[in-house]
Scaffold this active site. Structure first.
Site, short mmCIF file in Angstrom:
data_model
loop_
_atom_site.label_atom_id
_atom_site.label_comp_id
_atom_site.label_asym_id
_atom_site.label_seq_id
_atom_site.Cartn_x
_atom_site.Cartn_y
_atom_site.Cartn_z
CG ASP A 480 1.68 -40.20 50.15
OD1 ASP A 480 2.05 -40.35 51.37
OD2 ASP A 480 2.37 -39.98 49.27
CG ASP A 550 8.86 -43.19 49.37
OD1 ASP A 550 7.73 -43.52 48.78
OD2 ASP A 550 8.80 -42.31 49.20
C1 DGJ Z 1 5.16 -40.05 48.85
C2 DGJ Z 1 4.79 -41.65 48.55
O1 DGJ Z 1 5.87 -42.87 48.87
C3 DGJ Z 1 4.89 -41.91 47.08
O2 DGJ Z 1 4.72 -42.86 46.46
C4 DGJ Z 1 4.51 -40.76 45.78
O3 DGJ Z 1 2.73 -41.36 46.60
C5 DGJ Z 1 4.50 -39.44 46.37
N1 DGJ Z 1 4.57 -39.58 47.98
C6 DGJ Z 1 3.75 -39.14 45.83
O4 DGJ Z 1 4.27 -37.17 46.27
#
Ligand code: DGJ
Length: 758
Positions: A480, A550
Site C-alpha cells: 500500500d 477504496d
Molecule cells: C488503503 C487501502 O486502499 C485499503 O484497502 C486499506 O489497505 C487501507 N489503506 C489500510 O490502511
C-alpha cells in the site's frame, strides 16, 4: 510486420505494425522529422514528398536563402528548444556555459530482432527475439557530446509500438537535463477528441473526453505517484469513433511517478503529443559518461474503435509486462479483513473469519493494516514491521500456521514507503523522511514518506520485510502507499541534485520490488495506493494485480472498472464484494449485484462473513463456485465494453468477456435505478463468432443475431418471472453465460424458437 529503411534522399524509417504505419526520417538539417502515423500503407522507396514545406514570410527559417524550411511547419520526431520551432520540446538540456541549445543530428541507427531491457525501470519484454523488431536511432550534439538514443520496438502481429529514449553524456562537461520526455510525435491535423482517465480518491479513472482546441492541454501528476487524479494514459480518437468502430491512438506511460501527458495544437493545426516524466520540478545531472533512461511509452493504434485499442493493451500488459509465476496462474479468491475489522482484531477473530471463508470456498486470507508495531489506528507505527504483540501475542508464524490449517493461504499488508512519527523507526532515523530541513513537515494520514532515493533506506525495508516474509508461509503481499509527497527533498543528495529526488524515489520503489520478487518469487504481489492512486503500467511489472479503488460500492465500481478497463486487463483489477450499507457511499446493493461487478476483476471479499446469515453464506458459496469455474475465461478472455456508464444518464452499463476461441462468453448488464414503464431493450453483443450458435438460458441464438439484432433483456428487471432478486428494483444486474453449441445444420432455419435440453 517490419521496419523498413530507405537510405536516400535522407535516411527514412517505416515501422509497420499489424494495421498501422509509422514513418520518420532525417530532416535536411540532420535532425529527426516525422512523416506519418496512422492506418497501414504499403512501403515505398521514398516518402520525402510527405514533408510539408510551405514558404511563408512570417516564419523563422533554418537556412539562409530558404524561406520554406522552418521547424515551425515541420512535423518532428524529437523536437528541441530554441531554433525555429516555438512549440514545447521533447527535451531540454542546460549546458555548462548556461546555454540551452542542442543540435541533435542523426549519426547512425541499428535494426535488430528482439527488444532491449531497461536498467532499473519496468518495461514490456519479449520471451523470444522473434516477437519484436527494434530500431535504435542515435542523434548527437557535437558541441556538448550529448547523445540521445531513440528506441522503437514493434511487437509482431500487434498494433503496439514502444518508444523510449536514452540520454548519454559522451562529452567532458556537465549537462543538466531539465526536460527528458519519453516521446513526442507531431500528427498531421487536430481533428481529434482527447480521451483521458481522471478522477480522485474513491472515483478513480473516470472517462473524460473533449475535442482538442488550439493551445496546450495536458494531464499530469506532481504528487510523487501517478495519482488517482490522472492516469498516465491518453488517447486521441477521431470524432465519431465508438467502442467498436473508428480510429484511435493510445499513449500509455509505463511509470509510477510524476508524469506529463501533453497535447499541443498549433496555429497550423498540427497536434504534438508528448508523454514522459513531468519536467516540473525535475532536473537530472549528467556528468561525463553518465546516462539517463526514460520510462517506456506504449503507443497503440486501432482503426476498429476504442475496444480494440484496449484489447491490444490488455494482451500486451497481461502477457509481456506482468511477470513471474502469477502472470498466467489462476488468481486466488481472497478475503481481506480491512472493511471487516479495520484495526480492531485479534488472532481468534482473524482465524474465525478464515475458517468461515474456507467453508465457502475462499482460497487466500489477507491480513490488512494493523498487525505491526503498536498500530491501533492510523497515527502510529508505520515503519515498525514487527508483530503487534498486543493483538497477535503468539507471533506471525503461529498465526500463519493457524490460517494455513484452515486450508487457506496467507497474505500480508505492508506500507513500506511510509513512517509514522510515533514509531521506533522514526525515533532512530528522523532524517530518513523526504523533507526540506528547517521547513514544516506536512502530513497525510499522519504519516511521512521515507526517502527511497537513499539506498540504506531501501536496504532497511528489504531486511525488515524479508524477515517477516521469511518467517512464515506467506504467499501474497498487498503493498500500500497512502499519501502524496510534499516538501520534496533528500538529506543526502547535494543541492544541485535535489530535483532528482522524485524520480530517484520511484527508482528506489522499483528496486525494492525487484529485490523482493527475486527473494520470494512465489509471492503474489498486489499494489495499492489509497485504493487506485498508483494504478499504472509501471506497477504491473512487479505486481500483476492492483487494488482498483477504496470505493467498493457496486454502482460506483461500474464507472471505476469500466474506465480502468480502457487500458488495464481484468486480471489486474482488484475487485471485492463488501458489506452493505457500503462504507464509502452508504448504498444498499444486493449481494448478487456486488458479486456480478466484482467478478470482472481479481475477485474477493472484504466484509465480516461471520456475521452473514446462512442464506447469504450459501449465496457466497455459489458465487465463489461460479468465479472459480469462470476465472480463466474472465482473466484471459477478450473484454468487450457494450454500454458505457459515462453515456447518457449513466443508468446502464454492460460488458462481456469472450473466450479466445469464441466458444464461450460471459455477459453482464447492470441498471442503476429501476424505471417505471421503461423502454424495451436489446443488448447488442460483440466479439462472438457470427457463424456459431450460442446457448443462452436454455435457448439457442445465432452469433450474428446476438451481435447485430441483440439479446432481449428480460422485462426490465421488474417482471415477476425473474428468478433472482438481483434483477429487481434499483441496482439490479444480470449475468448471462453463453456457450457455443453444435446443432444440426439449418436447425435455426427450421426451428422457430426452441428450448435446448441440457
Ligand atoms: C488503503 C487501502 O486502499 C485499503 O484497502 C486499506 O489497505 C487501507 N489503506 C489500510 O490502511
Amino acid at each position: 510486420m517490419a521496419i523498413y529503411y530507405n537510405s536516400s534522399p535522407t535516411p527514412q524509417f517505416h515501422i509497420q505494425g499489424k494495421d498501422f504505419s509509422y514513418i520518420l526520417h532525417v530532416l535536411p538539417n540532420g535532425q529527426l522529422g516525422h512523416l506519418y502515423y496512422g492506418r497501414k500503407i504499403r512501403h515505398q522507396k521514398n516518402f520525402s514528398h510527405l514533408m510539408r514545406q510551405v514558404p511563408r514570410a512570417t516564419l523563422s527559417c533554418v537556412t539562409e536563402g530558404d524561406l520554406a524550411f522552418s521547424l515551425e511547419t515541420t512535423q518532428q520526431e524529437f523536437p528541441s528548444y530554441g531554433t525555429t520551432d516555438y512549440r514545447e520540446p521533447a527535451f531540454q538540456v542546460v549546458h555548462e556555459t548556461g546555454h540551452r541549445i542542442s543540435e541533435l543530428i542523426y549519426v547512425s541507427h541499428d535494426l535488430f530482432k528482439g527488444k532491449s531491457k531497461l536498467d532499473g525501470l519496468p518495461a514490456t519484454y519479449v520471451e523470444d527475439e522473434t516477437e519484436a523488431t527494434t530500431l535504435k536511432i542515435t542523434l548527437r550534439d557535437e558541441q556538448s557530446g550529448l547523445e540521445t538514443i531513440l528506441s522503437y520496438s514493434v511487437f509482431e502481429q500487434t498494433n503496439a509500438l514502444s518508444r523510449q529514449v536514452k540520454y548519454c553524456n559522451t562529452g567532458q562537461g556537465r549537462l543538466e537535463l531539465t526536460r527528458a520526455l519519453s516521446m513526442s510525435v507531431d500528427l498531421d491535423d487536430a481533428d481529434y477528441e482527447l480521451l483521458q482517465l481522471s478522477g480522485a480518491w474513491a472515483r478513480e479513472r473516470h472517462l473524460e473526453q473533449h475535442h482538442l482546441r488550439p493551445g496546450i492541454q495536458s494531464i499530469s501528476s506532481t504528487r510523487g505517484t501517478s495519482s488517482s487524479q490522472h492516469n498516465p494514459f491518453l488517447a486521441l480518437k477521431r470524432p465519431g469513433t465508438t467502442e467498436h468502430s473508428g480510429e484511435v491512438f493510445g499513449f500509455s506511460l509505463i511509470y509510477s511517478g510524476n508524469f506529463l501527458g501533453q497535447i499541443e495544437v498549433d496555429h497550423f493545426n498540427t497536434t504534438r503529443v508528448q508523454l514522459g516524466i513531468h519536467p516540473f520540478d525535475f532536473k537530472w545531472i549528467l556528468d561525463a559518461t553518465e546516462q539517463f533512461e526514460t520510462p517506456e511509452v506504449i503507443l497503440v493504434y486501432s482503426n476498429q474503435g476504442i475496444n480494440e485499442m484496449s484489447e491490444t493493451y490488455h494482451r500486451l500488459y497481461r502477457t509481456r509486462l506482468a511477470r513471474g509465476v502469477w502472470r498466467d496462474r489462476e488468481r486466488p479468491t481472497l478475503i481481506n479483513n480491512w472493511e471487516a475489522t479495520y484495526f480492531d482484531f485479534d488472532e481468534d477473530k482473524i482465524v474465525t473469519i478464515a475458517q468461515t471463508a474456507q467453508k465457502l470456498g475462499v482460497e487466500l486470507f489477507v491480513l490488512d493494516d494493523g498487525w505491526f508495531g503498536q498500530r491501533e489506528d492510523d497515527t502510529t507505527s508505520l515503519g515498525d514491521w514487527y508483530i503487534n504483540e498486543k493483538k497477535l501475542p503468539n507471533g506471525m508464524p503461529h498465526l500463519v500456521n493457524r490460517i494455513r490449517q484452515t486450508g487457506l493461504s496467507f497474505g500480508l499488508w505492508f506500507e513500506p514507503e511510509m513512517v509514522s512519527k510515533k514509531s521506533r523507526l522514526f525515533q532512530e532515523h528522523p532524517d530518513w523522511i523526504i523533507e526540506v530541513p528547517g521547513y514544516h513537515h506536512s502530513h497525510g494520514r499522519h504519516q511521512y514518506v521515507l526517502d527511497f532515493s537513499r539506498e540504506e533506506v531501501v536496504d532497511h525495508l528489504f531486511e525488515q520485510m524479508t524477515t517477516i516474509l521469511g518467517s512464515a508461509d506467506i504467499s501474497y503481499v498487498k503493498w500500500d502507499m497512502n499519501r502524496y509527497m510534499t516538501e520534496i527533498g533528500s538529506a543526502t543528495l547535494p543541492y544541485e541534485r535535489q530535483q532528482e529526488v522524485a524520480h530517484r524515489y520511484i527508482l528506489g520503489v522499483y528496486a525494492l520490488y525487484e529485490r523482493l520478487i527475486e527473494a520470494f518469487p512465489a509471492i503474489l504481489f498486489e499494489s495499492c495506493a489509497s485504493g487506485g492512486a498508483r494504478f499504472d503500467p509501471g506497477m504491473l511489472y512487479y505486481a500483476p494485480q492492483a487494488w482498483a479503488s477504496d470505493d467498493t460500492d457496486a454502482v460506483e465500481r461500474l464507472k471505476i472498472q469500466y474506465g480502468t478497463s480502457i487500458v488495464y486487463p481484468l486480471s489486474s483489477i482488484g475487485a471485492h464484494v463488501s458489506a452493505v450499507p457500503n462504507h464509502q457511499v452508504h448504498r444498499h446493493t444486493s449481494l448478487a449485484t456486488r458479486a456480478n461487478v466484482a467478478f470482472f476483476g481479481t475477485f474477493g471479499y472484504e466484509l465480516d462473513i461471520t456475521r452473514l446469515s446462512f442464506e447469504e453464506q450459501e449465496e457466497i458459496k455459489q458465487q465463489i463456485h461460479f468465479f472459480k469455474k469462470h476465472r480463466k475465461l474472465l482473466h484471459t478472455g477478450i473484454f468487450k465494453r457494450l454500454v458505457s456508464p459515462f453515456d447518457g444518464d449513466g443508468n446502464e452499463t454492460a460488458w462481456s468477456v469472450i473466450s479466445g476461441n469464441k466458444e464461450e462468453a460471459l455477459i453482464a448488464h447492470y441498471q442503476v435505478l429501476a424505471r417505471p414503464n421503461p423502454r424495451l431493450k436489446r443488448l447488442k453483443l460483440s466479439g462472438l463468432d457470427p457463424e456459431k450458435n450460442y446457448r443462452v438460458n436454455g435457448n439457442v441464438y445465432s452469433g450474428d443475431e446476438l451481435m447485430y439484432i441483440g439479446l432481449s433483456l428480460p422485462e426490465p428487471y421488474t417482471g415477476a418471472d425473474l428468478q433472482q432478486k438481483s434483477q429487481q428494483g434499483d441496482f439490479s444486474s444480470i449475468l448471462y453465460h453463453l456457450v457455443a453449441v453444435r446443432i444440426e445444420q439449418n436447425y435455426l432455419e427450421k426451428t422457430s424458437f426452441t428450448k435446448v435440453v441440457n
